[in-house]
Design a protein around this motif. Structure first.
Motif, mmCIF file in Angstrom:
data_model
loop_
_atom_site.group_PDB
_atom_site.id
_atom_site.type_symbol
_atom_site.label_atom_id
_atom_site.label_comp_id
_atom_site.label_asym_id
_atom_site.label_seq_id
_atom_site.Cartn_x
_atom_site.Cartn_y
_atom_site.Cartn_z
ATOM 1 N N LYS A 106 -7.017 52.003 10.405
ATOM 2 C CA LYS A 106 -8.273 52.292 11.088
ATOM 3 C C LYS A 106 -8.957 53.494 10.434
ATOM 4 C CE LYS A 106 -9.610 51.978 15.882
ATOM 5 N NZ LYS A 106 -9.386 53.130 16.740
ATOM 6 N N LYS A 143 -11.228 48.673 3.542
ATOM 7 C CA LYS A 143 -11.845 47.610 4.356
ATOM 8 C C LYS A 143 -10.932 46.381 4.435
ATOM 9 C CE LYS A 143 -16.136 47.567 2.748
ATOM 10 N NZ LYS A 143 -17.266 48.117 2.386
ATOM 11 N N LYS A 144 -10.148 46.174 3.375
ATOM 12 C CA LYS A 144 -9.292 44.970 3.311
ATOM 13 C C LYS A 144 -8.044 45.105 4.191
ATOM 14 C CE LYS A 144 -10.377 44.141 -1.578
ATOM 15 N NZ LYS A 144 -9.905 45.218 -2.478
ATOM 16 N N HIS A 145 -7.836 46.327 4.702
ATOM 17 C CA HIS A 145 -6.599 46.536 5.474
ATOM 18 C C HIS A 145 -6.950 46.713 6.944
ATOM 19 C CE1 HIS A 145 -3.885 47.240 1.960
ATOM 20 N NE2 HIS A 145 -5.065 47.353 1.395
ATOM 21 N N LYS A 146 -6.745 45.620 7.723
ATOM 22 C CA LYS A 146 -7.099 45.658 9.147
ATOM 23 C C LYS A 146 -6.207 46.632 9.908
ATOM 24 C CE LYS A 146 -10.425 43.052 8.396
ATOM 25 N NZ LYS A 146 -11.223 44.062 7.666
ATOM 26 N N ASP A 147 -5.041 46.931 9.319
ATOM 27 C CA ASP A 147 -4.092 47.812 10.044
ATOM 28 C C ASP A 147 -4.259 49.276 9.663
ATOM 29 O OD1 ASP A 147 -1.276 46.793 7.912
ATOM 30 O OD2 ASP A 147 -3.406 47.193 7.518
#
Ligand SMILES: O=C(O)[C@@H](S)Cc1ccc(I)cc1
Ligand SMILES: [Ca+2]
Length: 173
Positions: free
Chosen positions: A40, A34-38
């Protein structure tokens, strides 16, 4: 320092039995991703976590202990770096072209047919592979190549399998 911190994190996730089951693995993976926007993903599925555990569970306990978890975590950390490196259009997903380079960079050597098979198997309708599918694919490839090398005693790249041993190679599909 890093070691004790990691052990504390493990203890929190694993609980009293000091082993991580599929549910606990799914929770930690989904919390971190969840913490990694990059990266998906629609979230890691329980079934995928069960097979990840099965592939890493060297002592057959059905759960993963500290060493097995750290081993898995180190792999996921390195594979997420590869994912980000080859997601050249920053779509947060890997397309079939990017997948070929990512698989190669991870050290897996496949023939063209296998690239197509794993892309079809893990991609969505737009032929894009999201992060959790990518990780599941790499866990299986890793297990397949580990099994292959275990069988390939003389390292000539050729192995003989009886019908029971074929099971080691089925998880890829
Ligand atoms: O630990 C992190 O947040 C980074 S550095 C690596 C990582 C990224 C995604 C997952 I899921 C697990 C681990
Ligand atoms: Ca991409």
């Amino acid at each position: 320092e890093e070691e004790t911190q990691f052990r504390n994190i493990f203890r929190q996730i694993a609980g009293d039995d000091m082993e991580i089951n599929a549910e606990e693995l799914r929770n930690v993976l989904n919390n971190v991703v969840k913490k990694h926007k990059d990266l998906k993903t629609e979230g890691f599925e329980l079934e995928s976590c069960r097979s990840m555990i099965a592939l890493m569970d060297t002592d057959g306990s059905g759960k993963i202990n500290f060493d097995e978890f750290r081993h898995l975590w180190d792999k996921i950390k390195s594979w997420q770096k590869i994912f980000k490196r080859y997601d050249s259009d920053h779509s947060g997903t890997i397309n079939s072209y990017e997948m070929r380079n990512a698989v190669n960079d991870a050290g897996f050597r496949l023939n063209n047919q296998l690239y197509d098979i794993i892309t079809m198997r893990y991609a969505d309708k737009n032929m894009n592979i999201d992060f959790d599918s990518f990780i599941c694919c790499f866990v299986r490839l890793d297990a397949m190549f580990r099994a292959f090398h275990a069988f390939d005693k003389d390292g000539d790249g050729i192995i003989k399998l009886n019908v029971l041993e074929v099971n080691y190679f089925v998880p890829v599909f």
